[in-house]
Design a protein around this motif. Structure first.
Motif, PDB file in Angstrom:
ATOM      1  N   MET A   1      41.755  30.370  42.284  1.00 44.92           N
ATOM      2  CA  MET A   1      41.702  30.144  40.830  1.00 44.92           C
ATOM      3  C   MET A   1      42.673  31.063  40.112  1.00 44.92           C
ATOM      4  SD  MET A   1      37.996  31.863  40.325  1.00 44.92           S
ATOM      5  CE  MET A   1      37.652  33.488  40.948  1.00 44.92           C
ATOM      6  N   GLN A   2      43.587  31.655  40.873  1.00 42.53           N
ATOM      7  CA  GLN A   2      44.640  32.480  40.273  1.00 42.53           C
ATOM      8  C   GLN A   2      44.081  33.622  39.440  1.00 42.53           C
ATOM      9  OE1 GLN A   2      48.289  32.116  40.462  1.00 42.53           O
ATOM     10  NE2 GLN A   2      47.579  31.114  42.315  1.00 42.53           N
ATOM     11  N   CYS A   3      43.008  34.246  39.930  1.00 37.17           N
ATOM     12  CA  CYS A   3      42.413  35.339  39.160  1.00 37.17           C
ATOM     13  C   CYS A   3      43.243  36.622  39.270  1.00 37.17           C
ATOM     14  CB  CYS A   3      40.980  35.593  39.610  1.00 37.17           C
ATOM     15  SG  CYS A   3      40.862  36.298  41.270  1.00 37.17           S
ATOM     16  N   GLY A   4      44.001  36.741  40.360  1.00 36.29           N
ATOM     17  CA  GLY A   4      44.883  37.904  40.471  1.00 36.29           C
ATOM     18  C   GLY A   4      44.256  39.152  41.024  1.00 36.29           C
TER      19      GLY A   4
ATOM     20  N   TYR B   1      56.960  38.845  44.505  1.00 41.78           N
ATOM     21  CA  TYR B   1      55.902  37.854  44.682  1.00 41.78           C
ATOM     22  C   TYR B   1      54.664  38.512  45.268  1.00 41.78           C
ATOM     23  CZ  TYR B   1      59.427  34.264  43.912  1.00 41.78           C
ATOM     24  OH  TYR B   1      60.393  33.468  43.369  1.00 41.78           O
ATOM     25  N   PRO B   2      53.771  39.025  44.402  1.00 42.62           N
ATOM     26  CA  PRO B   2      52.514  39.559  44.926  1.00 42.62           C
ATOM     27  C   PRO B   2      51.631  38.389  45.416  1.00 42.62           C
ATOM     28  CG  PRO B   2      52.601  39.765  42.528  1.00 42.62           C
ATOM     29  CD  PRO B   2      53.903  39.157  42.952  1.00 42.62           C
ATOM     30  N   PRO B   3      50.550  38.715  46.130  1.00 41.14           N
ATOM     31  CA  PRO B   3      49.778  37.663  46.799  1.00 41.14           C
ATOM     32  C   PRO B   3      49.402  36.462  45.907  1.00 41.14           C
ATOM     33  CG  PRO B   3      48.896  39.837  47.328  1.00 41.14           C
ATOM     34  CD  PRO B   3      50.048  40.051  46.417  1.00 41.14           C
ATOM     35  N   ARG B   4      48.955  36.723  44.690  1.00 42.02           N
ATOM     36  CA  ARG B   4      48.545  35.604  43.835  1.00 42.02           C
ATOM     37  C   ARG B   4      49.689  34.611  43.663  1.00 42.02           C
ATOM     38  NH1 ARG B   4      49.612  33.849  39.018  1.00 42.02           N
ATOM     39  NH2 ARG B   4      50.832  35.683  38.431  1.00 42.02           N
ATOM     40  N   GLN B   5      50.862  35.147  43.438  1.00 41.43           N
ATOM     41  CA  GLN B   5      52.002  34.276  43.196  1.00 41.43           C
ATOM     42  C   GLN B   5      52.443  33.528  44.443  1.00 41.43           C
ATOM     43  OE1 GLN B   5      53.981  36.988  40.576  1.00 41.43           O
ATOM     44  NE2 GLN B   5      55.550  35.413  40.245  1.00 41.43           N
ATOM     45  N   ILE B   6      52.196  34.149  45.588  1.00 42.03           N
ATOM     46  CA  ILE B   6      52.554  33.470  46.829  1.00 42.03           C
ATOM     47  C   ILE B   6      51.757  32.174  46.931  1.00 42.03           C
ATOM     48  CG2 ILE B   6      52.455  33.612  49.352  1.00 42.03           C
ATOM     49  CD1 ILE B   6      53.004  36.624  49.051  1.00 42.03           C
ATOM     50  N   ILE B   7      50.456  32.286  46.633  1.00 41.20           N
ATOM     51  CA  ILE B   7      49.618  31.091  46.709  1.00 41.20           C
ATOM     52  C   ILE B   7      50.070  30.072  45.656  1.00 41.20           C
ATOM     53  CG2 ILE B   7      47.259  30.207  46.415  1.00 41.20           C
ATOM     54  CD1 ILE B   7      46.223  32.733  47.692  1.00 41.20           C
ATOM     55  N   GLN B   8      50.375  30.577  44.464  1.00 40.60           N
ATOM     56  CA  GLN B   8      50.824  29.688  43.395  1.00 40.60           C
ATOM     57  C   GLN B   8      52.092  28.920  43.812  1.00 40.60           C
ATOM     58  OE1 GLN B   8      52.156  31.718  39.844  1.00 40.60           O
ATOM     59  NE2 GLN B   8      51.321  30.107  38.536  1.00 40.60           N
TER      60      GLN B   8
ATOM     61  N   ARG C   1      38.655  41.377  48.964  1.00 38.92           N
ATOM     62  CA  ARG C   1      38.170  41.276  47.578  1.00 38.92           C
ATOM     63  C   ARG C   1      38.233  39.881  46.993  1.00 38.92           C
ATOM     64  NH1 ARG C   1      40.712  46.718  45.059  1.00 38.92           N
ATOM     65  NH2 ARG C   1      39.878  48.123  46.649  1.00 38.92           N
ATOM     66  N   CYS C   2      38.890  38.977  47.645  1.00 37.93           N
ATOM     67  CA  CYS C   2      39.064  37.647  47.053  1.00 37.93           C
ATOM     68  C   CYS C   2      37.708  36.998  46.777  1.00 37.93           C
ATOM     69  CB  CYS C   2      39.868  36.746  47.993  1.00 37.93           C
ATOM     70  SG  CYS C   2      39.985  35.057  47.363  1.00 37.93           S
ATOM     71  N   PRO C   3      37.435  36.661  45.527  1.00 41.24           N
ATOM     72  CA  PRO C   3      36.132  36.092  45.206  1.00 41.24           C
ATOM     73  C   PRO C   3      35.915  34.725  45.858  1.00 41.24           C
ATOM     74  CG  PRO C   3      37.538  36.213  43.235  1.00 41.24           C
ATOM     75  CD  PRO C   3      38.297  36.848  44.356  1.00 41.24           C
ATOM     76  N   ARG C   4      37.010  34.061  46.237  1.00 39.68           N
ATOM     77  CA  ARG C   4      36.879  32.759  46.891  1.00 39.68           C
ATOM     78  C   ARG C   4      36.883  32.879  48.414  1.00 39.68           C
ATOM     79  NH1 ARG C   4      35.194  29.170  43.007  1.00 39.68           N
ATOM     80  NH2 ARG C   4      36.833  28.688  41.521  1.00 39.68           N
ATOM     81  N   GLY C   5      36.978  34.089  48.880  1.00 38.81           N
ATOM     82  CA  GLY C   5      36.958  34.289  50.337  1.00 38.81           C
ATOM     83  C   GLY C   5      38.187  33.767  51.050  1.00 38.81           C
ATOM     84  N   ILE C   6      39.317  33.747  50.349  1.00 40.78           N
ATOM     85  CA  ILE C   6      40.546  33.296  51.016  1.00 40.78           C
ATOM     86  C   ILE C   6      41.073  34.421  51.900  1.00 40.78           C
ATOM     87  CG2 ILE C   6      42.910  32.442  50.672  1.00 40.78           C
ATOM     88  CD1 ILE C   6      41.970  31.529  47.848  1.00 40.78           C
TER      89      ILE C   6
END
Ligand code: FAD
Lengths: 323, 409, 257
Positions: free
Chosen positions: B34-37, B51-58, B86-91
């Motif tokens: 959900m791109q929470c970052g 490209y930090p992790p969030r952006q990689i997924i994006q 820490r990923c709230p979605r468990g990715i």
């Protein structure tokens, strides 16, 4: 010239013979004394005239002048050398393991079907046969080799002979005895290294500083020494981490891999990550206050002393020598 | 990922990053992002990554991955598992997204930083990360005062097959620990053996670095070895190897009981305790390694081992257990220092030793082979020399057992 | 442009080398083999030319050491054709024999440009590359870092290295054989999955050639390991004495300016 003579292909740089040439001449003189012949050095090109008298160990220096020899290209060198070897039939032709030598020596041996040995460190003659000790597998092995067919082409490794200093040689300046053709390889231009920060991977002499240098101000001592040696300063990672030198000067696993002929390690402990970067170094000399420092397992010579005492002394001694 | 990317290679086609992520087990979870970052915010290098992790997924989901693939960010993850934890979605970013990204880069001909390239090459040619002859793998045991069963010379059934690991076999500082371990196991009466010149890396670093093919090669090699020898369990000095065996070898049908040494010794704590005859009067803080710690939630066994040492006082750093700061050497980070510094990253080990010293501890205890060299080096550049020393738990136990090194007569 | 590259196997120096019982040869049976570093640069240079000029690259290697792995790796990196020359002995061929072998195969390939490492650490009889150029009657320049297409068709431009990082730019008429010291970029890393895919998909072409007679090589009387002390030789004395001694050592090694 006769079958007892030793022929040398010399090289010049800015009007002086190269160090390799002086070594080759020293080797040739020693060999000639065993065969009862003369050490004859050939210099090709216009710089030869100026350099000839400085090749102290040679009995004779033959300078061949021809416009085409002003810069190195393989074909004219090869033509000329084949002619000279053919005419004089020396016991050996000595060539340095240099950029020119690595081209010309094997080409000549191939063309004239002569025996050739690379990586020579010691050459002697006995009853008309040559005995050579050559480095094999990057110096991990030595081979004693015998050659009975002559002339032989022998490629000498730098650092094998010490230039002595006989009397001034007899110099002979000739025009090329044969017509020289440029051939299929054409010289275009010399490109000098860019004058940006020093590329430590290309330096022949490196003065490395470690934490034993203690203060940034003390770097000046290393700089002076490097200058006296004609080299550059490099460092261990902690020195670079402190910002005393740029990242481009760091030697080791996470820095540069260097291959200088001389590496002076000052106040460097010799951590595996550092040593990894100097696998290709020639002579390593270490100065360290700790007799147990691991760098002494890598170095060939060691000094247990405070670098602040020893370094200025070396610089002084060098200056005294070269002046 | 494995099959899909193999097929693509066979067909001469490269997958997109998203295809590759989706093809891997657990890969579909990225679609729930959900791109929470939180990942980027928790990443120790998030701030210096383009490209930090969030952006990689994006970018992966958007299918616009060309610039990403060739950016230095690709080679800045040190496998600390904080984002995944820490990923709230468990990715599972560390084990899924990053390896896929790097595999993509490699498949598209992007060259990894030189240091890492050399390490890969060493693994491929010699089966170890240091590029030292496999025939010297047992050099650490020279003149050792206890018997080392070299199963590569003489196979025999053992209780414990000890996979020593690359650094512990070859790196001088680690060899001291390895020798202590050998004496400790022997003093405990364990029937143990090693694979000598046959031992090869388990391949965790290269897997994390997207060198799937190299990982497979090592897995095949190790599988063959495991089948050749008789043992009750595998014992590992290196937490990364343990992690690979626990989570990734089973994917190739290889299930072998394996333990990191902290787990193994903690299990034998009752047997160990009476052997600890010497006090170590010191204040010690423990650095959780990422694989045994954050990744496997195994925080207590190493601490229990330290607590039973007489005289030793255990204190905690502010960041401990699941929020412990990584040493920066994990999963290939050992070969990225130059790259990371060049792109503005600070060395995590420097920050960590300062944190350790801040607790008032005079010993920083570790349980991962990479940490000794990293922390000892950091102590030199942070001015902590003489205030803090780094010691492996094995060394502390051996010292308390009075197992000084004696030369074999 | 058609480019051919010669990839040789050499003893890997990370292993301790052993000497055969007769004391004059390496024990090749006990050695580990690896691709010659400079040949690897030659391959890289060829691949860079392939990428920029659309050349085709054929790699030629003797059936020796770990040759199959080396050839598959070359294929995975982008070589178009990989050719293996039969060789039965446990020892590598002598210099002129090797040149004759490679030459016969290379003549059949008809490359305009042949790239070979300008040296290798196991060449007691000097480098192969110039000898091979002579055998093929091709022009030769060695110690080259960087090969680029020339201004005129049928020529290339090479950069020959001299001491002190000075480089001579030269143009060479094709066909020619170039002795490579270094490619313009470090040899590439290729993921192992690609090498393994190449093993399955790329055939190695086996060439048939008659093994030429070995001419009498130079006569090795003895091969041995030089005495290498485990520790540095320590220089004692006052700072001045030590400095003097160091100067002496440097002078002996020709390291003084
Ligand atoms: C993953 C990783 C990568 C690394 N990469 C590199 C790398 O690329 N390059 C690198 O260099 N390091 C690297 N390191 C660091 C390495 O481990 C060492 O910490 C570092 O090389 C030590 O530097 P040093 O020798 O200057 O300092 P020290 O180890 O502290 O040694 C200083 C030496 O100076 C001596 N000394 C002190 N005073 C004097 C004096 N007055 N006169 C003479 N001697 C004196 C001391 O006896 C000591 O031996 C890396 C470390 C890690 C963990």
């Amino acid at each position: 010239m006769s079958a007892e003579d030793v022929l040398v292909l010399g090289e010049t740089k800015q009007g002086t013979p190269t160090d390799m040439t002086l070594e080759l001449a020293a080797c040739a003189r020693q060999l000639a004394s065993q065969t009862g012949g003369q050490a004859v050095v050939v210099l090709l090109g216009p710089e030869g005239k100026q350099a000839a008298t400085q090749v102290a160990d040679a009995h004779r220096v033959v300078v061949v002048e021809d416009d085409i020899l002003a810069t190195y290209t393989p074909a004219p060198y090869l033509e000329l050398l084949s002619h000279l070897v053919d005419q004089s039939k020396p016991i050996a032709l000595l060539v340095g393991s240099t950029s020119v030598g690595l081209d010309v020596a094997p080409l000549l041996a191939a063309r004239m079907n002569l025996p050739i040995v690379g990586g020579c460190q010691k050459i002697s003659a006995e009853n008309g046969a040559l005995k050579v000790t050559a480095s094999f597998c990057a110096g991990k092995m030595l081979a004693d080799v015998e050659i009975s067919a002559t002339p032989a082409v022998l490629m000498l490794l730098p650092g094998s002979y010490r230039a002595g200093g006989g009397a001034a040689p007899q110099v002979e300046i000739i025009r090329s005895p044969i017509a020289l053709d440029p051939g299929p390889v054409c010289f275009e231009q010399m490109i000098l290294p860019a004058a940006t920060d020093v590329d430590i991977t290309q330096q022949e002499v490196l003065v490395a500083v470690g934490r034993g240098i203690q203060q940034q101000d003390n770097l000046a001592l290393a700089e002076e020494l490097a200058e006296a040696l004609g080299g550059a300063v490099c460092a261990t990672r902690p020195i670079v981490d402190q910002g005393w030198l740029p990242l481009t000067r760091q030697v080791g696993k996470s820095g540069m891999t260097v291959k200088p002929k001389l590496y002076l390690a000052l106040g460097v402990s010799g951590a595996p990550e550092h040593v990894e970067g100097l696998k290709g170094a020639g002579l390593i000399i270490a100065v360290n206050t700790d007799p147990k420092a691991p760098i002494f397992e890598t170095a060939q010579y060691g000094v247990v002393a405070d670098l602040l005492d020893v370094v200025p002394a070396i610089t002084e001694a060098l200056k005294a020598k070269t002046n | 990922m494995i099959q899909a990317s193999k097929k693509a290679v066979d067909e001469g086609r490269t997958l997109t990053l998203l295809e590759e992520v989706l093809a891997s087990p657990e890969g579909e979870s990225v679609l729930t992002c959900m791109q929470c970052g939180v990942c980027s915010g928790s990443c120790p290098y998030g701030e210096v990554m383009k490209y930090p992790p969030r952006q990689i997924i994006q970018e992966a989901i958007a299918g616009a991955d060309a610039d990403l693939i060739s950016s230095p960010s690709v080679w800045m993850c040190v496998g600390c598992y904080t984002c995944a934890k820490r990923c709230p979605r468990g990715i599972d970013l560390t084990d899924v997204v990053w390896p896929a990204l790097r595999d993509q880069a490699l498949q598209r001909g992007i060259q990894p930083p030189t240091e890492l390239r050399v390490a890969f090459q060493n693994l491929y040619l010699y089966g170890n990360l240091l590029g030292i002859s496999p025939r010297k793998r047992l050099d650490w045991a020279k003149d050792l005062d206890v018997t080392v069963r070299d199963l590569s010379r003489q196979p025999e059934p053992v209780e414990v097959l000890w996979l020593v690991g690359c650094y512990p076999s070859y790196y001088p500082r680690n060899q001291i620990v390895t020798r202590a371990m050998a004496r400790l196991l022997t003093a405990m009466g364990v029937r143990w053996g090693v694979l000598g010149k046959d031992e090869k890396s388990l391949g965790d670093c290269d897997r994390l670095f997207g060198e799937e093919g190299l990982f497979e090669l090592l897995v095949e090699n190790n599988h063959k070895l495991f089948r050749q020898h008789q043992f009750d369990r595998l014992l590992l000095t290196d937490p990364h190897g343990f992690r690979a065996l626990q989570k990734f070898y089973p994917r190739y049908g290889i299930e072998v009981p394996a333990q990191h040494y902290t787990m193994y010794l903690a299990e034998k704590i009752d047997q160990l305790k009476p052997l600890l005859v010497r006090a170590i009067e010191a204040t010690v803080t423990y650095h959780d390694n990422c694989c045994v710690g954050r990744r496997c939630d195994c925080y207590e066994p190493p601490r229990e081992l330290l607590r039973i040492i007489p005289g030793l006082k255990l204190v905690e750093m502010p960041r401990n257990r699941e929020i412990a700061l990584c040493c920066g050497g994990g999963g290939g980070g050992m070969w990225l220092d130059g790259h990371i510094t060049e792109h503005g990253g600070k060395r995590l080990s420097d920050e960590r030793v300062l944190e350790a010293a801040g607790t008032g501890a005079n010993i920083l205890a570790v349980s991962c082979p990479f940490e000794l060299s990293r922390f000892e080096d950091s102590i030199k550049v942070t001015g902590l020399e003489g205030k803090l020393v780094v010691r492996d738990i094995i060394e502390l136990l051996a010292e308390s057992m009075g197992l000084e090194e004696r030369k074999k007569a | 442009m058609n480019i051919a590259v010669v990839l040789r196997q050499v003893p890997d120096l990370i292993e301790t080398l052993e000497i055969a019982d007769d004391g004059t040869r390496l024990d090749y049976g006990a050695a580990r083999f690896i691709v010659n570093e400079w040949d690897n640069h030659a391959l890289e240079q060829a691949l860079l030319l392939k990428e920029s000029e659309g050349s085709s690259v054929t790699v030629v290697a003797l059936d020796f050491g770990e040759v199959d792995n080396t050839l598959y790796e070359a294929s995975a990196k982008g070589a178009d054709t990989i050719v293996k020359i039969p060789w039965d002995s446990e020892e590598p061929p002598a210099l002129r024999q090797a040149a004759a072998l490679y030459a016969e195969v290379l003549r059949g390939i008809g490359a305009e440009l042949i790239l070979v490492g300008c040296q290798s650490h196991d060449e007691l009889e000097g480098p192969l590359a110039p000898q091979l150029a002579f055998t093929l009657n091709l022009p030769y320049v060695g110690v080259v870092r960087g090969v680029q297409p020339g201004d005129q068709p049928g020529s290339i431009r090479v950069f020959k290295e001299f001491p002190g990082a000075v480089v001579a730019r030269m143009s060479v008429r094709l066909p020619a054989l170039i002795g490579v010291l270094a490619a313009e970029k470090a040899p590439r890393y290729v993921p192992v999955s690609r090498i393994r895919a190449a093993m399955k998909s790329t055939p190695i072409r086996e060439s048939q050639v008659d093994v030429p007679q070995a001419a009498a090589p130079v006569n090795v009387l003895r091969l041995y390991v030089p005495e290498a002390p485990e520790r540095a030789e320590m220089l004692d004395g006052s700072a001045e004495e030590v400095a003097e001694r160091i100067c002496q050592i440097l002078a002996e090694k020709g390291l003084l300016r």
